[in-house]
Each structure stands twice: as structure tokens, then as C-alpha cells.
Design a protein around this motif. Sequence first.
Motif, PDB file in Angstrom:
ATOM      1  N   SER A 237       0.853  -1.188   0.000  1.00 47.67           N
ATOM      2  CA  SER A 237       0.000   0.000   0.000  1.00 47.67           C
ATOM      3  C   SER A 237       0.880   1.226   0.000  1.00 47.67           C
ATOM      4  N   VAL A 238       0.585   2.178  -0.877  1.00 47.94           N
ATOM      5  CA  VAL A 238       1.337   3.437  -0.904  1.00 47.94           C
ATOM      6  C   VAL A 238       0.424   4.575  -0.463  1.00 47.94           C
ATOM      7  N   SER A 239      -0.429   4.274   0.497  1.00 46.80           N
ATOM      8  CA  SER A 239      -1.376   5.272   0.992  1.00 46.80           C
ATOM      9  C   SER A 239      -0.681   6.397   1.744  1.00 46.80           C
ATOM     10  N   ASN A 240       0.506   6.150   2.248  1.00 50.01           N
ATOM     11  CA  ASN A 240       1.317   7.130   2.981  1.00 50.01           C
ATOM     12  C   ASN A 240       0.813   7.434   4.387  1.00 50.01           C
ATOM     13  N   ASP A 241      -0.474   7.473   4.581  1.00 51.52           N
ATOM     14  CA  ASP A 241      -1.030   7.640   5.924  1.00 51.52           C
ATOM     15  C   ASP A 241      -2.159   6.639   6.058  1.00 51.52           C
ATOM     16  N   ILE A 242      -1.814   5.425   6.465  1.00 54.91           N
ATOM     17  CA  ILE A 242      -2.763   4.321   6.474  1.00 54.91           C
ATOM     18  C   ILE A 242      -3.898   4.551   7.460  1.00 54.91           C
ATOM     19  N   ASP A 243      -3.673   5.435   8.460  1.00 57.98           N
ATOM     20  CA  ASP A 243      -4.703   5.681   9.465  1.00 57.98           C
ATOM     21  C   ASP A 243      -5.915   6.411   8.894  1.00 57.98           C
ATOM     22  N   ILE A 244      -5.718   7.238   7.856  1.00 55.56           N
ATOM     23  CA  ILE A 244      -6.849   7.992   7.331  1.00 55.56           C
ATOM     24  C   ILE A 244      -7.278   7.470   5.968  1.00 55.56           C
ATOM     25  N   ASN A 245      -6.794   6.307   5.573  1.00 58.60           N
ATOM     26  CA  ASN A 245      -7.160   5.720   4.299  1.00 58.60           C
ATOM     27  C   ASN A 245      -7.886   4.403   4.546  1.00 58.60           C
ATOM     28  N   PRO A 246      -9.166   4.306   4.144  1.00 59.34           N
ATOM     29  CA  PRO A 246      -9.916   3.073   4.410  1.00 59.34           C
ATOM     30  C   PRO A 246      -9.566   1.919   3.489  1.00 59.34           C
TER      31      PRO A 246
ATOM     32  N   PRO B  39       6.941   3.277   0.681  1.00 55.07           N
ATOM     33  CA  PRO B  39       7.010   4.493  -0.135  1.00 55.07           C
ATOM     34  C   PRO B  39       6.711   4.155  -1.591  1.00 55.07           C
ATOM     35  N   THR B  40       6.321   5.153  -2.348  1.00 55.09           N
ATOM     36  CA  THR B  40       5.827   4.938  -3.703  1.00 55.09           C
ATOM     37  C   THR B  40       6.799   4.162  -4.580  1.00 55.09           C
ATOM     38  N   ARG B  41       8.032   4.609  -4.680  1.00 51.76           N
ATOM     39  CA  ARG B  41       8.994   3.945  -5.562  1.00 51.76           C
ATOM     40  C   ARG B  41       9.418   2.589  -5.024  1.00 51.76           C
ATOM     41  N   ARG B  42       9.547   2.490  -3.715  1.00 54.08           N
ATOM     42  CA  ARG B  42       9.936   1.213  -3.129  1.00 54.08           C
ATOM     43  C   ARG B  42       8.858   0.157  -3.342  1.00 54.08           C
ATOM     44  N   SER B  43       7.613   0.607  -3.393  1.00 54.85           N
ATOM     45  CA  SER B  43       6.516  -0.322  -3.637  1.00 54.85           C
ATOM     46  C   SER B  43       6.630  -0.938  -5.026  1.00 54.85           C
ATOM     47  N   VAL B  44       6.938  -0.123  -6.023  1.00 51.19           N
ATOM     48  CA  VAL B  44       7.138  -0.635  -7.379  1.00 51.19           C
ATOM     49  C   VAL B  44       8.313  -1.600  -7.408  1.00 51.19           C
ATOM     50  N   TYR B  45       9.403  -1.250  -6.727  1.00 53.99           N
ATOM     51  CA  TYR B  45      10.583  -2.116  -6.667  1.00 53.99           C
ATOM     52  C   TYR B  45      10.229  -3.457  -6.032  1.00 53.99           C
ATOM     53  N   ALA B  46       9.475  -3.407  -4.943  1.00 54.01           N
ATOM     54  CA  ALA B  46       9.090  -4.641  -4.259  1.00 54.01           C
ATOM     55  C   ALA B  46       8.232  -5.512  -5.157  1.00 54.01           C
ATOM     56  N   PHE B  47       7.324  -4.900  -5.906  1.00 55.06           N
ATOM     57  CA  PHE B  47       6.491  -5.677  -6.821  1.00 55.06           C
ATOM     58  C   PHE B  47       7.338  -6.287  -7.936  1.00 55.06           C
ATOM     59  N   ASN B  48       8.221  -5.501  -8.536  1.00 60.71           N
ATOM     60  CA  ASN B  48       9.052  -6.006  -9.633  1.00 60.71           C
ATOM     61  C   ASN B  48       9.948  -7.152  -9.197  1.00 60.71           C
ATOM     62  N   HIS B  49      10.351  -7.170  -7.927  1.00 58.79           N
ATOM     63  CA  HIS B  49      11.244  -8.204  -7.419  1.00 58.79           C
ATOM     64  C   HIS B  49      10.499  -9.277  -6.631  1.00 58.79           C
ATOM     65  N   SER B  50       9.185  -9.279  -6.756  1.00 58.00           N
ATOM     66  CA  SER B  50       8.325 -10.307  -6.153  1.00 58.00           C
ATOM     67  C   SER B  50       8.421 -10.365  -4.633  1.00 58.00           C
ATOM     68  N   THR B  51       8.830  -9.263  -4.018  1.00 56.55           N
ATOM     69  CA  THR B  51       8.802  -9.179  -2.560  1.00 56.55           C
ATOM     70  C   THR B  51       7.365  -9.099  -2.068  1.00 56.55           C
ATOM     71  N   VAL B  52       6.505  -8.486  -2.871  1.00 62.23           N
ATOM     72  CA  VAL B  52       5.068  -8.466  -2.611  1.00 62.23           C
ATOM     73  C   VAL B  52       4.374  -9.051  -3.832  1.00 62.23           C
ATOM     74  N   ASP B  53       3.157  -9.533  -3.626  1.00 67.35           N
ATOM     75  CA  ASP B  53       2.417 -10.164  -4.719  1.00 67.35           C
ATOM     76  C   ASP B  53       1.645  -9.163  -5.565  1.00 67.35           C
ATOM     77  N   GLY B  54       1.422  -7.979  -5.023  1.00 63.41           N
ATOM     78  CA  GLY B  54       0.667  -6.995  -5.777  1.00 63.41           C
ATOM     79  C   GLY B  54       0.674  -5.644  -5.098  1.00 63.41           C
ATOM     80  N   GLU B  55       0.064  -4.695  -5.768  1.00 64.37           N
ATOM     81  CA  GLU B  55      -0.082  -3.346  -5.214  1.00 64.37           C
ATOM     82  C   GLU B  55      -1.567  -3.038  -5.072  1.00 64.37           C
ATOM     83  N   LEU B  56      -1.902  -2.438  -3.951  1.00 64.62           N
ATOM     84  CA  LEU B  56      -3.296  -2.176  -3.630  1.00 64.62           C
ATOM     85  C   LEU B  56      -3.979  -1.346  -4.716  1.00 64.62           C
TER      86      LEU B  56
END
Length: 232
Positions: free
Chosen positions: A38-47, A69-86
Motif C-alpha cells: 500500500s502506498v497510501s502514505n497515511d494508512i490511518d486515514i485511508n480506508p 514508499p511509492t517507488r519502493r513499492s514498485v521495486y518490491a512488486f518487480n522483485h516479487s517481494t510483494v504479490d501486488g499493489e493495492l
Amino acid sequence: MTSLSFRKRCLGAIITLLICPTIAAAQTADDCPSTLASVSNDIDINPAPQIFTEIYEKLGCQVEIVELPTRRSVYAFNHSTVDGELLRREIVERFYTRPLVRSETPVYTFANSLWVAPARAPDPNAPIGYVLGAVWQEGYIKDRNLTGLSFRNIGEMFDKFSNGEISRFIAADSTVHQAIAAGVFHKGVYPTKLEALQSGKLYHYLGAEFAPFMQRFSAFIATNETFPDLSN
């Protein structure tokens, strides 16, 4: 800091939205993604993270959502560290190097605007706050040769605005409205919309190997009014 009462109200609304027939089996399915960024940046105010968790459960999946963070999220997805982006805009697809699948329909609609300090004439030369890695925001600043000031996340940017360190910023309308309701800004320092800049749609992305699950996810959101319209 987001108030507890606001989070309770938000979660209550989410639960209400999710009381509807499901297409999921009760047991855990064997095509489930396990981790989403998730790249919501402030997860507390994002449902969105809570809504996704509820939907995945209804589809027979237990999922972990990590905030990056936004760019790290893309990196994690490209390297299969995460399965997807919200949630992502289509413009980000050009940065993906991993085979992917996208939800058949957009999950969220949104509007972004330029926000300014209240009771103060906007200074056209004042730096414009934006979130580092937000592709279209970076492009907006660069293409118009504006003076921008980047922040690691939207919470940091809101703090600087609330403390008077910046006088204008770019953000999604829904995020600003949620932050005001949550008491994020100092009393009397609520941002005022100066100009609507852009509207668009956000999609859910997964690695291509999760295509069967994405079909089930897309069918669910097509038949259930689960996600609020964030364009207002």
C-alpha cells in the motif's frame, strides 16, 4: 495523529458496505496472493487497506498489507517481494518489469487539487508540496517549471502545512477531507481548494500468476458496491 473516533466511524462504514452476498468459499482458496503493498502514505486515514482485507477474506484469502514508499513499492512488486499493489494508476505500468494483471474495472475514482493556506493570498512563487514518487505530481511540477518541495509521505506534508512551513500542496480531495475530519490539521488551519488539477481512476494490480484470483476479485467488485466514490 488520526483520532480513534474517526477510525471507528470509518471502519463502521466499511463493515456496512461489506454486508452483501459474496462469491467466496468459506475455506482458504489455493490461488491467493499473500502480501500486498500500500502506498497510501497515511494508512490511518485511508480506508482502502481495511476494505481490501475484508474483500480478500470474503474471497477466501488471508492477506498481509504492508505500507511502502511509492517507488519502493514498485521495486518490491518487480522483485516479487510483494504479490501486488493495492491501488495504482495506469501511468505507473510503464515502471513495471514483472508480468502483471490489472483489475478489469477501476477500484477507486479520485480527484486531485491544489490546496492553499486559509485566509492568505496564494503566493505564486511559494513552493508546492507533493509526495515524492507520485509520478503525475512530479510531472505536473516539472512540466510547468514550478518550484516543488517533495515529502516522503503525505502525513509529513500535512504536518508542514499545519505548522505554516508550506502554504500550498497537491493532494487527493478525499485524502484532504478525511484528514480534516480526523483532526490532522491545527484548528483554523484547514486547507482551501484553489484549483482542481486532475481526476482519474485507480486499479488493483497483481503478479500475472494470480490471474485466476484477479478474475474473482474483479467479479466481486463488479457486483458489490464495496468501494466509495472518492472523486468528490
